[in-house]
Design a protein around this motif. Structure first.
Motif, PDB file in Angstrom:
ATOM      1  N   PRO A   1      13.744  -0.249   1.474  1.00 55.93           N
ATOM      2  CA  PRO A   1      12.703  -0.312   2.508  1.00 55.93           C
ATOM      3  C   PRO A   1      11.436  -0.959   1.973  1.00 55.93           C
ATOM      4  O   PRO A   1      11.155  -0.936   0.772  1.00 55.93           O
ATOM      5  CB  PRO A   1      12.470   1.162   2.869  1.00 55.93           C
ATOM      6  CG  PRO A   1      13.707   1.860   2.441  1.00 55.93           C
ATOM      7  CD  PRO A   1      14.206   1.129   1.233  1.00 55.93           C
ATOM      8  N   ALA A   2      10.681  -1.527   2.884  1.00 61.51           N
ATOM      9  CA  ALA A   2       9.484  -2.256   2.467  1.00 61.51           C
ATOM     10  C   ALA A   2       8.459  -1.355   1.806  1.00 61.51           C
ATOM     11  O   ALA A   2       7.728  -1.796   0.895  1.00 61.51           O
ATOM     12  CB  ALA A   2       8.873  -2.959   3.676  1.00 61.51           C
ATOM     13  N   TYR A   3       8.363  -0.071   2.197  1.00 55.76           N
ATOM     14  CA  TYR A   3       7.318   0.796   1.651  1.00 55.76           C
ATOM     15  C   TYR A   3       7.514   1.079   0.177  1.00 55.76           C
ATOM     16  O   TYR A   3       6.569   1.481  -0.525  1.00 55.76           O
ATOM     17  CB  TYR A   3       7.274   2.119   2.444  1.00 55.76           C
ATOM     18  CG  TYR A   3       8.426   3.054   2.179  1.00 55.76           C
ATOM     19  CD1 TYR A   3       8.405   3.974   1.114  1.00 55.76           C
ATOM     20  CD2 TYR A   3       9.558   3.031   2.992  1.00 55.76           C
ATOM     21  CE1 TYR A   3       9.474   4.816   0.873  1.00 55.76           C
ATOM     22  CE2 TYR A   3      10.630   3.864   2.756  1.00 55.76           C
ATOM     23  CZ  TYR A   3      10.587   4.766   1.704  1.00 55.76           C
ATOM     24  OH  TYR A   3      11.642   5.602   1.460  1.00 55.76           O
ATOM     25  N   THR A   4       8.758   0.884  -0.328  1.00 53.55           N
ATOM     26  CA  THR A   4       9.005   1.168  -1.744  1.00 53.55           C
ATOM     27  C   THR A   4       8.468   0.063  -2.643  1.00 53.55           C
ATOM     28  O   THR A   4       8.189   0.295  -3.827  1.00 53.55           O
ATOM     29  CB  THR A   4      10.507   1.332  -2.008  1.00 53.55           C
ATOM     30  OG1 THR A   4      11.183   0.102  -1.713  1.00 53.55           O
ATOM     31  CG2 THR A   4      11.089   2.441  -1.147  1.00 53.55           C
ATOM     32  N   GLY A   5       8.374  -1.154  -2.110  1.00 53.98           N
ATOM     33  CA  GLY A   5       7.911  -2.266  -2.921  1.00 53.98           C
ATOM     34  C   GLY A   5       8.881  -2.695  -3.988  1.00 53.98           C
ATOM     35  O   GLY A   5       8.521  -3.433  -4.907  1.00 53.98           O
ATOM     36  N   LYS A   6      10.116  -2.231  -3.902  1.00 46.99           N
ATOM     37  CA  LYS A   6      11.120  -2.574  -4.916  1.00 46.99           C
ATOM     38  C   LYS A   6      11.889  -3.844  -4.523  1.00 46.99           C
ATOM     39  O   LYS A   6      12.091  -4.096  -3.327  1.00 46.99           O
ATOM     40  CB  LYS A   6      12.088  -1.412  -5.105  1.00 46.99           C
ATOM     41  CG  LYS A   6      11.439  -0.166  -5.711  1.00 46.99           C
ATOM     42  CD  LYS A   6      12.480   0.930  -5.944  1.00 46.99           C
ATOM     43  CE  LYS A   6      11.838   2.147  -6.609  1.00 46.99           C
ATOM     44  NZ  LYS A   6      12.844   3.223  -6.864  1.00 46.99           N
TER      45      LYS A   6
ATOM     46  N   SER B   1      17.657   2.333   2.758  1.00 46.67           N
ATOM     47  CA  SER B   1      17.991   0.988   2.274  1.00 46.67           C
ATOM     48  C   SER B   1      19.082   0.364   3.140  1.00 46.67           C
ATOM     49  O   SER B   1      19.867   1.060   3.791  1.00 46.67           O
ATOM     50  CB  SER B   1      18.440   1.050   0.815  1.00 46.67           C
ATOM     51  OG  SER B   1      17.412   1.544  -0.012  1.00 46.67           O
TER      52      SER B   1
END
Length: 238
Positions: free
Chosen positions: A198-203, A227
């Motif tokens: 997900p985008a909020y993880t920044g991974k 994910s």
């Protein structure tokens, strides 16, 4: 006959034979190039994929036979001998006196003094005319055997096919050498898979390489909740 005019006549004959040889070579070459252009155009348009497995060897044999027939016919019809060269000189000399042919002749009764004297006068006039004779440029006259310009059309078709094939043109030509059917050739393909967090993880995405390591844990993946698993397949033959 004096050495000066005789030497010029021999030079004219040599140049005339060279022109005849070039005309024969041009006719043969244009026929061979047209035949090969058709064969190459079929490959570049990728038409072999729709043909049965037996079509490739048959087409190859037919092309070789056509090229051999063209070379045999043009070689048989080629006229590059000395007499042919003399006839070409007189044909393009611009008169009907047969200057070159006459200069190579001799009178029937040359032992007669009167005949010999008249013959020398005649040769003197012909030698003066010979100085103005020029060898015409080669004229293959291919249009006489190809009134509908099929040879030029075949070459143009190959050019269009080459543009259509683009960077894959040499690969398609190489495939012609493979006489296996389309079903016997494995279609190259590629499968890419990754996990998109997900985008909020920044991974960054986690690539699934499909490695066959001895450690089972190396084939396990962990990803944040939410994910997305992405799988992409591509056909490399297109």
């Amino acid at each position: 006959m004096r050495s000066g005019p005789g030497s010029r006549l021999e030079r004219l004959i040599t140049r005339s034979r060279a022109a005849l040889a070039w005309e024969a070579f041009w006719r043969a070459t244009s026929g061979v190039v047209a035949t090969l252009s058709l064969f190459v155009a079929v490959a570049w348009f990728d038409l072999w994929r729709f043909a049965p497995s037996a079509a490739k060897p048959l087409a190859f044999i037919a092309t070789v036979a056509a090229v051999g027939a063209i070379l045999w016919k043009e070689g048989r019809d080629a006229r590059v001998g000395r007499r042919d060269a003399i006839e070409r000189i007189d044909r393009f000399a611009g008169d009907s006196h047969g200057t070159a042919a006459t200069l190579t002749d001799s009178p029937a009764n040359g032992s007669d003094p009167s005949t010999a004297a008249l013959w020398r006068v005649h040769l003197t006039r012909l030698e003066a005319r010979l100085a103005r004779v020029r060898i015409a440029n080669p004229s293959p006259r291919a249009i006489e055997r190809d009134r509908y310009a099929w040879r030029a059309g075949a070459l143009l078709l190959a050019v269009v096919a080459g543009i259509h094939a683009g960077p894959d043109r040499w690969n398609r030509l190489a495939q012609v050498a493979s006489w296996r059917g389309a079903s016997a050739v494995a279609t190259p393909a590629r499968i890419d898979a990754w996990i998109d967090p997900p985008a909020y993880t920044g991974k960054p995405p986690i690539m699934m390489t499909g490695r066959k390591d001895s450690d089972p844990d190396s084939r396990r993946f962990s990803a944040p909740a939410g994910s997305t698993v992405v799988v992409r397949a591509a056909d490399l033959s297109e």
